[in-house]
Design an enzyme around this catalytic site. Structure first.
Site, PDB file in Angstrom:
ATOM      1  N   SER A  94       0.861  -1.188   0.000  1.00 29.50           N
ATOM      2  CA  SER A  94       0.000   0.000   0.000  1.00 29.50           C
ATOM      3  C   SER A  94       0.894   1.233   0.000  1.00 29.50           C
ATOM      4  O   SER A  94       1.551   1.539   1.000  1.00 29.50           O
ATOM      5  CB  SER A  94      -0.912   0.005   1.232  1.00 29.50           C
ATOM      6  OG  SER A  94      -1.832  -1.058   1.187  1.00 29.50           O
ATOM      7  N   LYS A 170      -7.614   1.438  -2.857  1.00 32.90           N
ATOM      8  CA  LYS A 170      -7.259   0.943  -1.517  1.00 32.90           C
ATOM      9  C   LYS A 170      -7.427   2.055  -0.484  1.00 32.90           C
ATOM     10  O   LYS A 170      -7.830   1.800   0.662  1.00 32.90           O
ATOM     11  CB  LYS A 170      -5.827   0.423  -1.512  1.00 32.90           C
ATOM     12  CG  LYS A 170      -5.322  -0.061  -0.149  1.00 32.90           C
ATOM     13  CD  LYS A 170      -6.158  -1.213   0.401  1.00 32.90           C
ATOM     14  CE  LYS A 170      -5.665  -1.673   1.772  1.00 32.90           C
ATOM     15  NZ  LYS A 170      -4.408  -2.429   1.740  1.00 32.90           N
ATOM     16  N   LYS A 238      -0.264   4.705   8.781  1.00 31.33           N
ATOM     17  CA  LYS A 238       0.460   5.035   7.544  1.00 31.33           C
ATOM     18  C   LYS A 238      -0.507   5.225   6.382  1.00 31.33           C
ATOM     19  O   LYS A 238      -0.407   6.191   5.621  1.00 31.33           O
ATOM     20  CB  LYS A 238       1.463   3.917   7.222  1.00 31.33           C
ATOM     21  CG  LYS A 238       2.112   4.019   5.848  1.00 31.33           C
ATOM     22  CD  LYS A 238       2.963   2.806   5.537  1.00 31.33           C
ATOM     23  CE  LYS A 238       2.179   1.557   5.258  1.00 31.33           C
ATOM     24  NZ  LYS A 238       1.496   1.569   3.944  1.00 31.33           N
TER      25      LYS A 238
END
Length: 292
Positions: A94, A170, A238
């Site tokens: 990601s 995502k 994050k």
């Protein structure tokens, strides 16, 4: 197929295992070689560098922690970009969409290989049951080949558009998951302070509009923490930081996520960054801190 897999962490190791179980030949590389031993015992081929792992294979998969790890593994002195006959690379990490687009162009200019950004949702359980959702950006022709292998651990593989589209999707996923888990933590805290049997809470809400996979997974883990982590709180932070950066650059108002971001930061500042995401409960139920 003959494949390579780089990055054998929480998600990468079970993904590589599913590829082996499906009958593929799999070269593996990991920064810490010891994590590859179980896979080697099952037939995986250890390689000393990412370039060695990615040479003369049908395709390459990687699942790495962050942008610096991805850049080093792909473009470092012994990186994937130096592999022989590289065709396509699937990145399950990601990372920000804009960074992915830049890397895709750089890889293609260097060796004409295609970069597929393919972040996933469903966690370790999704890998083990072959039910992961994979959202993909990049050339669909390469995806047609890669999806033959990804079907070993994914049941929903969707082409979302050009390079970076998978990563942007995502971020939408993480927006929903992070805010849902934060809401679940508040609901569990409310239930605790009102004498509700917490072991019955998820069951009581099952089938109603409040029900969801996160509800059924996280309520029990907030009440009775598990030693087997399904994802660190710091990893979600994050991703949420990336959500907010992309939202700011694209002018998308996200007031709920701004609050969730501050909650995650507060939890990390309290020393819960490496704890599982369910540790978010400690902000509203401080007595649970000792369990994490």
């Amino acid at each position: 197929m003959k494949l390579a897999f780089c990055g054998l962490g929480l998600m990468g190791e079970p993904m590589a295992l599913r590829l082996l179980s499906a009958g593929h030949t799999v070269n593996v590389w990991n920064r810490t070689p010891g994590k590859a031993q179980a896979l080697i015992a099952l037939g995986a081929q250890w390689c000393d560098t990412p370039a060695q792992a990615a040479s003369d294979v049908d395709g390459v998969f990687m699942c790495l922690l962050n942008t610096s790890a991805v850049e080093q593994v792909v473009f470092g002195p012994e990186g994937i970009v130096h592999a022989r006959h590289l065709r396509w690379l699937v990145d399950h990490s990601s990372v920000p969409p804009e960074q992915t687009r830049a890397w895709s162009q750089r890889l293609h200019l260097a060796c004409q290989a295609d970069w597929l950004d393919a972040p996933v949702s469903g966690g370790v359980m999704g890998v083990q049951t072959a039910t992961l959702a994979v959202m993909v950006g990049g050339h669909i022709s390469s995806l047609e080949s890669a999806s033959q292998a990804m079907s070993a651990y994914a049941s929903n593989i969707t082409h979302m558009g050009d390079s970076g589209a998978g990563q942007a999707t995502k971020l939408c996923n993480q927006t929903i998951v992070a805010s849902t888990v934060a809401a679940i933590a508040e609901a569990v805290g409310l239930a605790h302070r009102n004498g509700i049997d917490l072991n019955q809470l998820a069951k009581a809400l099952q089938g109603g509009w409040a029900d969801s996979k996160p509800l059924q997974v996280f309520v029990p883990r907030m009440v009775t923490p598990s030693q087997a982590s399904i994802g660190a709180l710091s990893t979600m932070l994050k991703d949420v930081d990336t959500v907010m950066q992309v939202a700011q650059s694209s002018g998308a108002p996200m007031p709920v996520m701004a609050t969730v971001q501050q909650q995650l930061r507060a939890a990390q500042a309290a020393g819960l960054g490496e704890a599982e995401l369910s540790a978010l409960i400690c902000l509203v139920w401080p007595e649970q801190r000792s369990a994490f």
